[in-house]
Design a protein around this motif. Structure first.
Motif, PDB file in Angstrom:
ATOM      1  N   PRO A  54      16.803  12.549   2.828  1.00  0.00           N
ATOM      2  CA  PRO A  54      15.543  11.797   2.801  1.00  0.00           C
ATOM      3  C   PRO A  54      14.801  11.941   4.125  1.00  0.00           C
ATOM      4  CG  PRO A  54      17.424  10.349   2.350  1.00  0.00           C
ATOM      5  CD  PRO A  54      17.968  11.701   2.668  1.00  0.00           C
ATOM      6  N   TRP A  55      13.514  12.202   4.052  1.00  0.00           N
ATOM      7  CA  TRP A  55      12.680  12.344   5.245  1.00  0.00           C
ATOM      8  C   TRP A  55      11.772  11.140   5.404  1.00  0.00           C
ATOM      9  CZ3 TRP A  55       7.332  12.701   5.799  1.00  0.00           C
ATOM     10  CH2 TRP A  55       6.883  13.030   7.079  1.00  0.00           C
ATOM     11  N   GLY A  56      11.094  10.764   4.323  1.00  0.00           N
ATOM     12  CA  GLY A  56      10.183   9.635   4.391  1.00  0.00           C
ATOM     13  C   GLY A  56       9.644   9.263   3.030  1.00  0.00           C
ATOM     14  N   VAL A  57       9.180   8.037   2.941  1.00  0.00           N
ATOM     15  CA  VAL A  57       8.484   7.509   1.761  1.00  0.00           C
ATOM     16  C   VAL A  57       7.218   6.869   2.296  1.00  0.00           C
ATOM     17  CG1 VAL A  57       8.554   5.851  -0.139  1.00  0.00           C
ATOM     18  CG2 VAL A  57      10.652   6.994   0.574  1.00  0.00           C
ATOM     19  N   TYR A  58       6.072   7.151   1.667  1.00  0.00           N
ATOM     20  CA  TYR A  58       4.836   6.630   2.222  1.00  0.00           C
ATOM     21  C   TYR A  58       3.730   6.533   1.180  1.00  0.00           C
ATOM     22  CZ  TYR A  58       3.691  11.550   2.152  1.00  0.00           C
ATOM     23  OH  TYR A  58       3.486  12.840   1.733  1.00  0.00           O
ATOM     24  N   ALA A  59       2.780   5.661   1.493  1.00  0.00           N
ATOM     25  CA  ALA A  59       1.509   5.576   0.786  1.00  0.00           C
ATOM     26  C   ALA A  59       0.446   5.927   1.819  1.00  0.00           C
ATOM     27  CB  ALA A  59       1.288   4.162   0.249  1.00  0.00           C
ATOM     28  N   TYR A  60      -0.596   6.594   1.394  1.00  0.00           N
ATOM     29  CA  TYR A  60      -1.659   6.973   2.330  1.00  0.00           C
ATOM     30  C   TYR A  60      -2.431   5.755   2.790  1.00  0.00           C
ATOM     31  CZ  TYR A  60      -0.760  11.819   1.135  1.00  0.00           C
ATOM     32  OH  TYR A  60      -0.156  13.030   0.973  1.00  0.00           O
ATOM     33  N   GLY A  61      -2.749   5.726   4.074  1.00  0.00           N
ATOM     34  CA  GLY A  61      -3.528   4.652   4.674  1.00  0.00           C
ATOM     35  C   GLY A  61      -2.647   3.544   5.218  1.00  0.00           C
ATOM     36  N   HIS A  62      -3.245   2.746   6.068  1.00  0.00           N
ATOM     37  CA  HIS A  62      -2.559   1.563   6.567  1.00  0.00           C
ATOM     38  C   HIS A  62      -2.897   0.413   5.633  1.00  0.00           C
ATOM     39  CE1 HIS A  62      -1.901   3.062  10.957  1.00  0.00           C
ATOM     40  NE2 HIS A  62      -1.041   3.564  10.094  1.00  0.00           N
ATOM     41  N   ILE A  63      -1.985   0.159   4.711  1.00  0.00           N
ATOM     42  CA  ILE A  63      -2.136  -0.912   3.737  1.00  0.00           C
ATOM     43  C   ILE A  63      -1.193  -2.042   4.134  1.00  0.00           C
ATOM     44  CG2 ILE A  63      -2.793   0.690   1.886  1.00  0.00           C
ATOM     45  CD1 ILE A  63       0.121   0.378   0.820  1.00  0.00           C
ATOM     46  N   ASP A  64      -1.271  -3.150   3.449  1.00  0.00           N
ATOM     47  CA  ASP A  64      -0.341  -4.245   3.683  1.00  0.00           C
ATOM     48  C   ASP A  64       1.062  -3.739   3.337  1.00  0.00           C
ATOM     49  OD1 ASP A  64       1.248  -6.524   3.645  1.00  0.00           O
ATOM     50  OD2 ASP A  64      -0.102  -7.660   2.348  1.00  0.00           O
ATOM     51  N   PRO A  65       2.002  -3.695   4.295  1.00  0.00           N
ATOM     52  CA  PRO A  65       3.339  -3.184   4.009  1.00  0.00           C
ATOM     53  C   PRO A  65       4.038  -3.907   2.857  1.00  0.00           C
ATOM     54  CG  PRO A  65       3.036  -3.326   6.371  1.00  0.00           C
ATOM     55  CD  PRO A  65       1.850  -4.006   5.730  1.00  0.00           C
ATOM     56  N   ALA A  66       3.683  -5.155   2.606  1.00  0.00           N
ATOM     57  CA  ALA A  66       4.296  -5.908   1.507  1.00  0.00           C
ATOM     58  C   ALA A  66       3.963  -5.304   0.147  1.00  0.00           C
ATOM     59  CB  ALA A  66       3.854  -7.366   1.557  1.00  0.00           C
ATOM     60  N   LEU A  67       2.891  -4.523   0.063  1.00  0.00           N
ATOM     61  CA  LEU A  67       2.530  -3.864  -1.197  1.00  0.00           C
ATOM     62  C   LEU A  67       3.492  -2.733  -1.552  1.00  0.00           C
ATOM     63  CD1 LEU A  67      -1.347  -3.646  -0.818  1.00  0.00           C
ATOM     64  CD2 LEU A  67      -0.048  -5.232  -2.249  1.00  0.00           C
ATOM     65  N   LEU A  68       4.166  -2.207  -0.557  1.00  0.00           N
ATOM     66  CA  LEU A  68       5.127  -1.113  -0.752  1.00  0.00           C
ATOM     67  C   LEU A  68       6.497  -1.749  -0.996  1.00  0.00           C
ATOM     68  CD1 LEU A  68       5.149   1.957  -0.828  1.00  0.00           C
ATOM     69  CD2 LEU A  68       5.613   1.955   1.610  1.00  0.00           C
ATOM     70  N   THR A  69       6.690  -2.232  -2.210  1.00  0.00           N
ATOM     71  CA  THR A  69       7.896  -2.979  -2.564  1.00  0.00           C
ATOM     72  C   THR A  69       9.108  -2.063  -2.688  1.00  0.00           C
ATOM     73  OG1 THR A  69       7.562  -2.747  -4.938  1.00  0.00           O
ATOM     74  CG2 THR A  69       6.498  -4.651  -3.856  1.00  0.00           C
ATOM     75  N   LEU A  70      10.289  -2.670  -2.666  1.00  0.00           N
ATOM     76  CA  LEU A  70      11.529  -1.920  -2.814  1.00  0.00           C
ATOM     77  C   LEU A  70      11.564  -1.184  -4.150  1.00  0.00           C
ATOM     78  CD1 LEU A  70      14.188  -1.258  -1.392  1.00  0.00           C
ATOM     79  CD2 LEU A  70      15.178  -3.268  -2.500  1.00  0.00           C
TER      80      LEU A  70
END
Length: 92
Positions: free
Chosen positions: A16-32
């Motif tokens: 694994p290298w990384g998991v991401y969403a583009y942009g600086h969004i509220d980190p809480a939106l990137l749920t487990l």
């Protein structure tokens, strides 16, 4: 509500290298659940816990100015060509 587009990448060794969403969004939106869905898509075991954060990354070019197979690198804010992402850096 629009579904969050999340990507997961591995190293050339399949780690694994990384998991991401583009942009600086509220980190809480990137749920487990969302993170593990992206990891499952590329065949990586799920996480039990995650703490997404605001990160920066850029695509590194090869000697000929092209894109290598694994071009993405996490970097510091202000790095030329960097884009803002929210996610997890497995290499940190």
């Amino acid at each position: 509500m629009k579904k969050l587009h999340v990507e997961a990448l591995t190293t050339e060794d399949g780690e694994p290298w990384g998991v991401y969403a583009y942009g600086h969004i509220d980190p809480a939106l990137l749920t487990l659940d969302i993170i593990n869905e992206a990891l499952d898509y590329i065949g990586i075991d799920p996480l039990d816990w995650a703490e997404p954060q605001h990160l920066w990354m850029y695509a590194e070019e090869d000697e000929d100015g092209g894109m290598p197979d694994y071009p993405w690198q996490f970097c510091a804010a202000g790095t030329e060509g960097a884009i803002a992402v929210t996610g997890i850096d497995f290499q940190a």
